[in-house]
Design a protein around this motif. Structure first.
Motif, PDB file in Angstrom:
ATOM      1  N   PRO A  21      97.535 -36.936  77.668  1.00  0.00           N
ATOM      2  CA  PRO A  21      96.709 -37.445  76.563  1.00  0.00           C
ATOM      3  C   PRO A  21      96.360 -36.346  75.571  1.00  0.00           C
ATOM      4  O   PRO A  21      96.281 -35.162  75.929  1.00  0.00           O
ATOM      5  N   HIS A  32      95.662 -44.105  73.215  1.00  0.00           N
ATOM      6  CA  HIS A  32      96.952 -44.142  73.901  1.00  0.00           C
ATOM      7  C   HIS A  32      97.219 -45.534  74.469  1.00  0.00           C
ATOM      8  O   HIS A  32      96.304 -46.215  74.946  1.00  0.00           O
ATOM      9  N   ARG A  64      98.353 -48.458  76.894  1.00  0.00           N
ATOM     10  CA  ARG A  64      98.541 -48.882  78.292  1.00  0.00           C
ATOM     11  C   ARG A  64      99.311 -50.193  78.207  1.00  0.00           C
ATOM     12  O   ARG A  64      98.788 -51.203  77.718  1.00  0.00           O
ATOM     13  N   LEU A 122      92.876 -50.550  86.086  1.00  0.00           N
ATOM     14  CA  LEU A 122      93.595 -49.297  85.881  1.00  0.00           C
ATOM     15  C   LEU A 122      93.258 -48.622  84.559  1.00  0.00           C
ATOM     16  O   LEU A 122      93.620 -47.463  84.342  1.00  0.00           O
ATOM     17  N   ILE A 123      92.577 -49.336  83.670  1.00  0.00           N
ATOM     18  CA  ILE A 123      92.315 -48.811  82.328  1.00  0.00           C
ATOM     19  C   ILE A 123      91.456 -47.562  82.399  1.00  0.00           C
ATOM     20  O   ILE A 123      90.453 -47.512  83.106  1.00  0.00           O
ATOM     21  N   ARG A 124      91.878 -46.561  81.629  1.00  0.00           N
ATOM     22  CA  ARG A 124      91.090 -45.345  81.493  1.00  0.00           C
ATOM     23  C   ARG A 124      90.379 -45.374  80.140  1.00  0.00           C
ATOM     24  O   ARG A 124      90.921 -45.907  79.157  1.00  0.00           O
ATOM     25  N   PRO A 125      89.170 -44.821  80.049  1.00  0.00           N
ATOM     26  CA  PRO A 125      88.422 -44.871  78.781  1.00  0.00           C
ATOM     27  C   PRO A 125      89.243 -44.348  77.611  1.00  0.00           C
ATOM     28  O   PRO A 125      89.911 -43.321  77.710  1.00  0.00           O
ATOM     29  N   GLU A 173      91.851 -45.850  76.265  1.00  0.00           N
ATOM     30  CA  GLU A 173      93.197 -46.420  76.188  1.00  0.00           C
ATOM     31  C   GLU A 173      93.169 -47.775  75.484  1.00  0.00           C
ATOM     32  O   GLU A 173      92.138 -48.449  75.409  1.00  0.00           O
ATOM     33  N   ARG A 206      85.457 -51.393  80.859  1.00  0.00           N
ATOM     34  CA  ARG A 206      86.255 -50.320  81.432  1.00  0.00           C
ATOM     35  C   ARG A 206      86.486 -49.182  80.433  1.00  0.00           C
ATOM     36  O   ARG A 206      87.140 -48.188  80.768  1.00  0.00           O
ATOM     37  N   GLY A 207      85.982 -49.332  79.209  1.00  0.00           N
ATOM     38  CA  GLY A 207      86.147 -48.291  78.204  1.00  0.00           C
ATOM     39  C   GLY A 207      87.369 -48.463  77.330  1.00  0.00           C
ATOM     40  O   GLY A 207      87.741 -47.539  76.592  1.00  0.00           O
ATOM     41  N   CYS A 208      88.011 -49.627  77.393  1.00  0.00           N
ATOM     42  CA  CYS A 208      89.194 -49.900  76.573  1.00  0.00           C
ATOM     43  C   CYS A 208      88.838 -49.799  75.090  1.00  0.00           C
ATOM     44  O   CYS A 208      87.799 -50.298  74.649  1.00  0.00           O
ATOM     45  N   ASP A 245     102.636 -50.663  82.813  1.00  0.00           N
ATOM     46  CA  ASP A 245     103.039 -49.274  82.572  1.00  0.00           C
ATOM     47  C   ASP A 245     104.550 -49.128  82.470  1.00  0.00           C
ATOM     48  O   ASP A 245     105.161 -48.209  83.045  1.00  0.00           O
TER      49      ASP A 245
END
Length: 223
Positions: free
Chosen positions: A12, A55, A57, A75-78, A80, A106-108, A149
């Motif tokens: 990232p 980024h 996903r 699975l989401i990371r902040p 994304e 989830r921070g999407c 992914d």
């Protein structure tokens, strides 16, 4: 059918670089990639005033089935952005209020799909940018599989996990992760150039003068 998940591996961008990207509109990024990598006009914002950088996903769903989207939410990371290949199908909504609420929690940073959404009024109030190819009240099924992914095609653009997704009121542009450094430098110079052009226009200089387009002489009237 089973939902398949590919191994995710991308580096990232750091927070400072992402902040620089926020000053580069999708149109400018596309102009600096040979006017390419911009999604079709069918993938448009459902609300106004969106700005989005993050980024990708990626998710590929079977027509009318959003099981893979549900499987991807944990699975989401902040920061994304969910990018969903829905095949352009407008008959069934793949995203609705509940999925969007979960993604936001989830921070999407945003949701993009070349398919339909529903609960549009609620989505507009959530504060998370959503870009879609349409809306319908008809809901999806689950159980036909999909992929998480994996490289996908969405809105006429190939999107790989980790690619940079830019969104504003114009729509979506995708910058391949390997090109991010190069396109950022070109994009920042382009933004400065356009600001200079606007200043010249306001001073009375025409765009024809600036880009060297000759004003044609009048031809004789047809006899």
């Amino acid at each position: 059918m089973a939902i398949l998940r590919r191994a995710l591996s991308y580096t990232p961008l750091d927070a400072a670089t992402l902040e620089r990207w926020r000053a580069v509109p999708p149109a400018v990024a596309g102009d600096n990639m040979n006017r390419d990598r911009c999604m079709d006009a069918t993938v448009s914002p459902i609300g106004e005033g969106y700005t989005m950088v993050g980024h990708a996903r990626t998710i590929s769903v079977m027509a009318g089935d959003n099981g893979a989207v549900h499987a991807a939410l944990p699975l989401i990371r902040p920061g994304e952005i969910l990018v969903v290949a829905a095949g352009g199908a407008g008959e069934v909504a793949i995203i609705g209020e509940i999925i969007a609420e979960c993604a936001k929690a989830r921070g999407c940073a945003g949701i993009v799909l070349d398919g339909a959404v529903r609960d549009v009024a609620s989505l507009r109030k959530l504060g998370i940018p959503v870009y879609a190819a349409g809306a319908t009240p008809r809901g999806p099924h689950k159980g036909f599989g999909g992929e998480i992914d994996t490289p996908i095609a969405c809105g006429g653009v190939v999107v790989a996990p980790g690619d940079l997704v830019l969104g504003d009121d114009d729509g979506i542009c995708v910058v391949p992760r390997a090109l991010c450094d190069e396109v950022l430098v070109k994009g920042e110079a382009h933004v400065a150039k356009e600001a200079d052009m606007i200043a010249k226009v306001r001073s009375g200089i025409t765009t024809a003068e600036m880009i060297g387009v000759a004003v044609p002489e009048p031809t004789a009237a047809a006899g």
